[in-house]
Enzyme design. Sequence first.
Site, short mmCIF file in Angstrom:
data_model
loop_
_atom_site.label_atom_id
_atom_site.label_comp_id
_atom_site.label_asym_id
_atom_site.label_seq_id
_atom_site.Cartn_x
_atom_site.Cartn_y
_atom_site.Cartn_z
CG HIS A 58 -1.99 -1.05 1.14
ND1 HIS A 58 -3.26 -0.80 0.67
CD2 HIS A 58 -1.97 -2.36 1.48
CE1 HIS A 58 -3.98 -1.92 0.72
NE2 HIS A 58 -3.21 -2.88 1.22
CB VAL A 180 2.19 -22.03 21.74
CG1 VAL A 180 2.09 -21.73 23.23
CG2 VAL A 180 3.54 -21.58 21.20
NE ARG A 319 -9.11 -8.36 4.82
CZ ARG A 319 -10.15 -8.74 4.08
NH1 ARG A 319 -11.07 -9.53 4.60
NH2 ARG A 319 -10.26 -8.35 2.83
CB SER A 346 -5.56 -4.49 4.87
OG SER A 346 -5.22 -3.51 3.94
#
Length: 359
Positions: A58, A180, A319, A346
């Site tokens: 970006h 983990v 995301r 993002s």
Amino acid sequence: MEREAKTKKRVQVAIVGGGIVGTLTARELARYELDVLLLEKEAEVGWGTTKANSGIVHAGIHEEPGTLKAKYCFPGNHMYPKLCEELDVSFRQNGILVVALSEEEMDTVRMYYQRGLKRGVPVRLLTREEVLAQEPNLNPEVVGAVFAPEGGAVMPFELAAAAMENAVANGVQLMVDSPVINAWAEGEQKYLETPTHVIEADVVINAAGLFADDIARMFGDDSFSILPRKGEEYLFDAQLEGMVHSTLFPVPRSKTSKGILVIPTADGNLMIGPTSDDMPVKDDIGTTAEAFERIFSESRRMVPGLDPRKIITQFAGVRAASDRGDFVIEFSPKVPGLLHLAGIESPGLTAAPAIAADV
């Protein structure tokens, strides 16, 4: 039968998560006299959110002023040419166009232009004629656009792998297939348990992406939550290379998404997407007919000549958005020496080199 004892290992810094943030952080820490270990639950680094990333570098005009996204995006962008040259990774600085298809949308485009100027981002405001001269396959009804020439495209999985390879060559230890399963603190020391090891560390860097809040809660820290947000994308045959030159953004219609984009990848293929759908679970990476229809109709608003018969594959990623609507980059308020690098959605790929340098 007595359970087999786990191997104990002590390091100064343990990084949890081998996505783009974890691997670039490991590479930066390899520059120092430190004993560093990165734990990745998958069989290879970059196999989580990173591998399904759109690959856009970006320019730094979308991010809201005062956010951590804005703080790290523009400096991260500036680091990409040298970073990719050093790691021998594909990088195309093909620029970003935010396109207005109405006079009302042009008001937002002008806002992005002014925001870019204030941040020192190289930007140009383009008329309809200038946009179509640059991108002749755009919708002829385009009104104008803002162009940020320093935007680009990279292959995220390739970058994560190259960063980790470089880190390991400079002394960082890597353990894959090492989720983990428990974590705790005793005084100043932190402990991470995997199926085979117990790791003792002075500092733990939590770069676990979608599972960063789970890692935090193992330590008794519930200061943030990760809200999974799925994005579906569709990739075209290489025959369409050159149909679009810069990454095309519409004017966003919501605060949680930059919209459906038309993306020339670093490999030359065109890609469209992503969606931005909040999900109840973190592992739903299926694609749907409904999302395809949405993506295709939106992308054709900008590029009417896109042909669905030229699509060769589709995929989805999730995301790791945070409940703060911004990156979470801070030491834990409850556990000394536990550093959270979380909520890196993002423009997280772009911001990652700058975040790593800051760490």
